[in-house]
Design a protein around this motif. Sequence first.
Motif, mmCIF file in Angstrom:
data_model
loop_
_atom_site.group_PDB
_atom_site.id
_atom_site.type_symbol
_atom_site.label_atom_id
_atom_site.label_comp_id
_atom_site.label_asym_id
_atom_site.label_seq_id
_atom_site.Cartn_x
_atom_site.Cartn_y
_atom_site.Cartn_z
ATOM 1 N N ILE A 379 0.842 -1.210 0.000
ATOM 2 C CA ILE A 379 0.000 0.000 0.000
ATOM 3 C C ILE A 379 0.872 1.253 0.000
ATOM 4 C CG2 ILE A 379 -1.739 1.312 1.282
ATOM 5 C CD1 ILE A 379 -2.746 -1.409 2.389
ATOM 6 N N ALA A 380 1.919 1.251 0.827
ATOM 7 C CA ALA A 380 2.834 2.405 0.881
ATOM 8 C C ALA A 380 3.490 2.635 -0.480
ATOM 9 C CB ALA A 380 3.890 2.185 1.962
ATOM 10 N N GLY A 381 3.884 1.540 -1.145
ATOM 11 C CA GLY A 381 4.484 1.655 -2.478
ATOM 12 C C GLY A 381 3.527 2.244 -3.500
ATOM 13 N N LEU A 382 2.249 1.887 -3.401
ATOM 14 C CA LEU A 382 1.239 2.446 -4.314
ATOM 15 C C LEU A 382 1.027 3.934 -4.044
ATOM 16 C CD1 LEU A 382 -1.362 -0.471 -4.114
ATOM 17 C CD2 LEU A 382 0.043 0.098 -6.097
ATOM 18 N N MET A 383 1.219 4.367 -2.801
ATOM 19 C CA MET A 383 1.055 5.778 -2.427
ATOM 20 C C MET A 383 2.270 6.625 -2.797
ATOM 21 S SD MET A 383 -0.446 5.138 1.432
ATOM 22 C CE MET A 383 -0.386 6.854 1.973
ATOM 23 N N ALA A 384 3.450 6.001 -2.859
ATOM 24 C CA ALA A 384 4.717 6.736 -2.936
ATOM 25 C C ALA A 384 4.994 7.271 -4.340
ATOM 26 C CB ALA A 384 5.859 5.835 -2.484
ATOM 27 N N GLU A 385 5.769 8.350 -4.387
ATOM 28 C CA GLU A 385 6.300 8.846 -5.673
ATOM 29 C C GLU A 385 7.513 8.008 -6.048
ATOM 30 O OE1 GLU A 385 7.218 12.948 -5.242
ATOM 31 O OE2 GLU A 385 5.150 13.623 -5.562
ATOM 32 N N GLY A 386 7.589 7.606 -7.318
ATOM 33 C CA GLY A 386 8.762 6.868 -7.773
ATOM 34 C C GLY A 386 8.622 5.368 -7.570
ATOM 35 N N GLN A 387 9.785 4.691 -7.606
ATOM 36 C CA GLN A 387 9.799 3.225 -7.602
ATOM 37 C C GLN A 387 10.080 2.665 -6.213
ATOM 38 O OE1 GLN A 387 11.856 1.005 -10.826
ATOM 39 N NE2 GLN A 387 12.971 -0.072 -9.199
ATOM 40 N N THR A 388 9.229 1.711 -5.801
ATOM 41 C CA THR A 388 9.447 0.975 -4.551
ATOM 42 C C THR A 388 9.724 -0.484 -4.897
ATOM 43 O OG1 THR A 388 8.009 2.440 -3.278
ATOM 44 C CG2 THR A 388 8.400 0.243 -2.369
ATOM 45 N N THR A 389 10.785 -1.033 -4.305
ATOM 46 C CA THR A 389 11.109 -2.449 -4.485
ATOM 47 C C THR A 389 10.955 -3.140 -3.135
ATOM 48 O OG1 THR A 389 12.690 -1.888 -6.233
ATOM 49 C CG2 THR A 389 12.865 -4.089 -5.250
ATOM 50 N N ILE A 390 10.119 -4.187 -3.111
ATOM 51 C CA ILE A 390 9.861 -4.921 -1.861
ATOM 52 C C ILE A 390 10.518 -6.291 -1.959
ATOM 53 C CG2 ILE A 390 8.106 -5.814 -0.275
ATOM 54 C CD1 ILE A 390 6.137 -3.802 -1.541
ATOM 55 N N ARG A 391 11.418 -6.581 -1.040
ATOM 56 C CA ARG A 391 12.059 -7.904 -0.968
ATOM 57 C C ARG A 391 11.308 -8.794 0.033
ATOM 58 N NH1 ARG A 391 16.419 -7.259 1.519
ATOM 59 N NH2 ARG A 391 16.371 -5.010 1.872
ATOM 60 N N ASN A 392 11.705 -10.069 0.078
ATOM 61 C CA ASN A 392 11.064 -11.056 0.967
ATOM 62 C C ASN A 392 9.568 -11.189 0.686
ATOM 63 O OD1 ASN A 392 13.601 -11.034 2.069
ATOM 64 N ND2 ASN A 392 12.996 -10.220 4.063
ATOM 65 N N VAL A 393 9.185 -11.157 -0.592
ATOM 66 C CA VAL A 393 7.754 -11.205 -0.924
ATOM 67 C C VAL A 393 7.145 -12.581 -0.676
ATOM 68 C CG1 VAL A 393 7.930 -9.347 -2.616
ATOM 69 C CG2 VAL A 393 8.096 -11.697 -3.384
ATOM 70 N N GLU A 394 7.995 -13.582 -0.367
ATOM 71 C CA GLU A 394 7.447 -14.903 -0.031
ATOM 72 C C GLU A 394 6.443 -14.777 1.120
ATOM 73 O OE1 GLU A 394 10.670 -14.177 -0.365
ATOM 74 O OE2 GLU A 394 11.058 -15.214 -2.258
ATOM 75 N N HIS A 395 6.701 -13.850 2.052
ATOM 76 C CA HIS A 395 5.755 -13.630 3.152
ATOM 77 C C HIS A 395 4.384 -13.208 2.613
ATOM 78 C CE1 HIS A 395 8.582 -14.137 6.408
ATOM 79 N NE2 HIS A 395 9.385 -13.199 5.939
ATOM 80 N N ILE A 396 4.380 -12.300 1.621
ATOM 81 C CA ILE A 396 3.123 -11.790 1.068
ATOM 82 C C ILE A 396 2.366 -12.907 0.358
ATOM 83 C CG2 ILE A 396 2.109 -10.107 -0.537
ATOM 84 C CD1 ILE A 396 4.671 -8.385 -0.092
ATOM 85 N N LEU A 397 3.091 -13.736 -0.393
ATOM 86 C CA LEU A 397 2.457 -14.799 -1.181
ATOM 87 C C LEU A 397 1.872 -15.889 -0.282
ATOM 88 C CD1 LEU A 397 5.069 -15.129 -4.065
ATOM 89 C CD2 LEU A 397 3.052 -13.654 -3.920
ATOM 90 N N ARG A 398 2.292 -15.942 0.990
ATOM 91 C CA ARG A 398 1.703 -16.894 1.930
ATOM 92 C C ARG A 398 0.230 -16.618 2.148
ATOM 93 N NH1 ARG A 398 3.408 -16.188 7.136
ATOM 94 N NH2 ARG A 398 1.726 -17.644 7.510
ATOM 95 N N GLY A 399 -0.190 -15.358 2.000
ATOM 96 C CA GLY A 399 -1.558 -15.030 2.411
ATOM 97 C C GLY A 399 -2.401 -14.210 1.456
ATOM 98 N N TYR A 400 -1.821 -13.702 0.364
ATOM 99 C CA TYR A 400 -2.603 -12.876 -0.575
ATOM 100 C C TYR A 400 -2.649 -13.553 -1.935
ATOM 101 C CZ TYR A 400 -2.843 -9.188 2.891
ATOM 102 O OH TYR A 400 -3.121 -8.476 4.041
ATOM 103 N N ASP A 401 -3.857 -13.909 -2.351
ATOM 104 C CA ASP A 401 -4.119 -14.659 -3.579
ATOM 105 C C ASP A 401 -4.016 -13.715 -4.787
ATOM 106 O OD1 ASP A 401 -5.240 -16.133 -5.650
ATOM 107 O OD2 ASP A 401 -6.963 -16.823 -4.506
ATOM 108 N N HIS A 402 -3.024 -13.952 -5.656
ATOM 109 C CA HIS A 402 -2.869 -13.195 -6.915
ATOM 110 C C HIS A 402 -2.898 -11.673 -6.686
ATOM 111 C CE1 HIS A 402 -3.963 -17.172 -8.581
ATOM 112 N NE2 HIS A 402 -3.158 -16.804 -9.561
#
Length: 419
Positions: A379-402
């Motif tokens: 959500i913060a990345g969608l709000m921010a100006e410019g490019q946000t890179t999020i690492r360790n996304v395996e955590h996100i894929l554990r609980g958010y479908d597509h």
Amino acid sequence: MKKIVIHGNRPLTGEITISGAKNSAVALIPAAVLADSPVVLKGVPDIQDVHSLIEILEIMGVKTSFVDHELTIDPTEIVSIPMPTGKINSFRASYYFMGALLGKFGEAVVGLPGGCYLGPRPIDLHIKGFEALGADVKNEHGAMYLKTTENGLNGTHIFLDMVSIGATINIMLAAVKAKGKTILENAAREPEIIDVANLLNKMGANIKGAGTDMIRIEGVDALHGCTHGIIPDRIEAGTYISMAAAVGKGIKVQNVIHEHLESYLSKLAEMGVKMDIGEDSIYVHESTDLKPVNVKTFPYPGFATDLQQPITPLLLKANGNSQVTDTIYEKRVNHIPELARMGADVSIEGNLMLLTGPAQLKGAEVAASDLRAGACLVIAGLMAEGQTTIRNVEHILRGYDHIVEKLTDLGAQIEMIED
């Protein structure tokens, strides 16, 4: 290793559909092994935790089929073997196999559970419940060994010292086939517990009071297969409603049971977020001139700890000072330093998270420390100006479908890339 790259500060519009509840699915799948014929679960989220559970089932000789969010579980040839430590350790909800296998076979060997580190999350309440039902529980070499005497499990009166979703479900799973009546007091009341009780009752169990603080279970001799539809994921819904309020120009969130989100929605209304609440959808209007609020998490029906992190970026859009206190997991603060990297005026004092808005976030390289922290950073990345890179996304894929596809459909510039 994967990472998510977001080009932010783009208006989002359209519709987004909520998947089945992760916190239901991870309990319903172990519960299904209690049946002596196939169980069909509809609306199962396509997430990593579900795939991990399917792998565990297959190691135990359980046949599965997972197509278009419909999971068929055939436990007719299940064998009780020691659970694999590697897969079991990767996420926390694998501990539901303790109660399910104890209820089915009268014994179980299960590796100690892992999952996101959010501070102490002991399983002593689970063990207390199993022992009260008549099981002998030992912790040896990083695994729990559970066994009953020749008398098997017997119904009893159990009072939980503190409200625990995991212990409530695990004791229910163990008690459904115990001899006699089990009364569980100070039980957790979450919608996911009602969902598990509904599945078990369809399978032939006799459970009353799920959703209240006293659950009564009359033991039965056998359970059979059935078909069951999973409830929508209230945490995913809350995440996308927060996102819609933060960066949306009008977004309809479909497949929502708004009664499961009352404390959360009332907090958003207090901030000034305008929402049209329908029977199974919520339309979130473009939000401007938001007021700061104080958030304190409590067991259901209070403000969910899992929604503390997803609401945090929205608080940074409010005019003034907000405070967040997590009374459930005091270590659930790792998203705060990552937001600071993005230029947020945030700090931690004791168990208080302090946030000052409005903030214009700047894209940065950040890391998801756990599942809901990852949702916060998206959500913060969608709000921010410019490019946000999020690492360790395996955590996100554990609980958010597509999640990437759902946000792309709203107009987000987001992609997942191999690192």
